[in-house]
Design an enzyme around this catalytic site. Sequence first.
Site, short mmCIF file in Angstrom:
data_model
loop_
_atom_site.label_atom_id
_atom_site.label_comp_id
_atom_site.label_asym_id
_atom_site.label_seq_id
_atom_site.Cartn_x
_atom_site.Cartn_y
_atom_site.Cartn_z
CG ASP A 151 9.25 -12.22 -24.58
OD1 ASP A 151 9.99 -13.06 -25.10
OD2 ASP A 151 8.64 -11.35 -25.24
CG ASP A 210 8.83 -12.60 -32.16
OD1 ASP A 210 8.99 -13.52 -31.33
OD2 ASP A 210 8.79 -11.41 -31.85
C1 GLA Z 1 9.10 -10.93 -28.18
C2 GLA Z 1 8.05 -12.04 -28.25
C3 GLA Z 1 6.84 -11.51 -29.01
C4 GLA Z 1 6.28 -10.28 -28.31
C5 GLA Z 1 7.36 -9.22 -28.17
C6 GLA Z 1 6.91 -8.06 -27.28
O1 GLA Z 1 9.61 -10.62 -29.44
O2 GLA Z 1 8.56 -13.18 -28.86
O3 GLA Z 1 5.85 -12.51 -29.14
O4 GLA Z 1 5.79 -10.66 -27.05
O5 GLA Z 1 8.55 -9.76 -27.59
O6 GLA Z 1 7.88 -7.10 -27.09
#
Ligand code: GLA
Length: 409
Positions: A151, A210
């Site tokens: 990430d 997301d």
């Molecule tokens: C980010 C990523 C998500 C998830 C969260 C976890 O938002 O894009 O897919 O992994 O972090 O904290």
Amino acid sequence: MAARVMPWLLAAALGTSSVAAAQKAPDLALTPPMGWNSWNHHGCDIDEQLIRETADAMIANGMRDAGYVYVNLDDCWQGERDKDGFIQPDPKRFPSGMKALGDYLHQRGFKFGIYSDAGSKTCAGRAGSQGFENQDALQYARWGVDYLKYDWCNTGTGPAQRNPREAYATMRDALHRSGRPIVFSICEWGDNKPWEWAGEIGHLWRTTGDITNCWSCRIGHGSWESLGVLDIVDKQAGLRRHAGPGRWNDPDMMEVGNLPELAQNRSHFAMWAMLAAPLIAGTDVTGMSPQIAEVLTNPGIIAINQDKLGLQGFTWFKSPEIDVWARPLTGDRWAIAIVNRSAAARAHTIDWGREPLGDDLNQRFAKIGERHYRLIDAWSGKAIGDTAQPLSVRLAPFDNAVFVLEPRP
Ligand code: GLA
């Protein structure tokens, strides 16, 4: 006289342990990875029992045998680093340790996925990998990890922000040095156009922020917003040229099973298949309804997603209510998906004789006219006619129809 540099000396100076150049693990993800990830449904609330029960449920409901082999922990599995800097799992939630969990999965035919972050901390505030890349990669390899989602939170801001290409290449190199083939999933939300540089670094890269469990919406969270399924789909335009075997655009883990209407779940799944997207389920498997298990394990739709040519589909026709997707497949076959974006029933007709079906980018053209193609309903597997006649479909709200065109012998 020009100085001669021995290759091993150069490698040592560059900090690489062998002369072979670091590279992403070859021959992995030659078709889009399939599996499950904990985040979309469970968020931070994960432990080893949930992971084991999820794997057991994936065996019982047919998901494993349909191809969903990666069982991936997302954020919040981490505890503290030990005195030597090696990351440890949260001891309350993963008391048996990660090696034991990996063994449990491997013994049942799964692969083991884990999550970290290129910054000082993960998005949920756990230890990130910045400055610990080699140790983390080594630790994952010891645990038998097969897949790493990496990430982009807490990587600095403004001019002090890490360079994404360098940060991801650093972890790629660390994974290479660990000696274990590990799928590398790049998650920087499409912010730095990863499709332009990530193919040499990882096997898949997120193209957007997301996903969330709605059909069409944008939900603000201060500095970022999460996106509904259609909002994500509409952001994929123009990216297909960058995808192919071992290098996939990732429109995010699926919300199939988390959307309110069955038809929305079906259409979400059909579009991820047409997009050659990784099929990472993000729903509660232990409580999954039989209808959702049927959607996720549909062999015809999965076969489209996993087609070995690895060409991402495109919108062949678009209106505010209807999207028609086309995707060239092996053996001069084509997949066609007609998706009703709207909340009202709609009819749509494709007149094969009038609308040339072709993929200019990949120079593939259906030879309708020269020959006719049999039409197979991909959801049911039934033959339903051929391209000599126009195809008319009536779609319930949010629903879809998917066909495979097969050349007649
Ligand atoms: C980010 C990523 C998500 C998830 C969260 C976890 O938002 O894009 O897919 O992994 O972090 O904290």
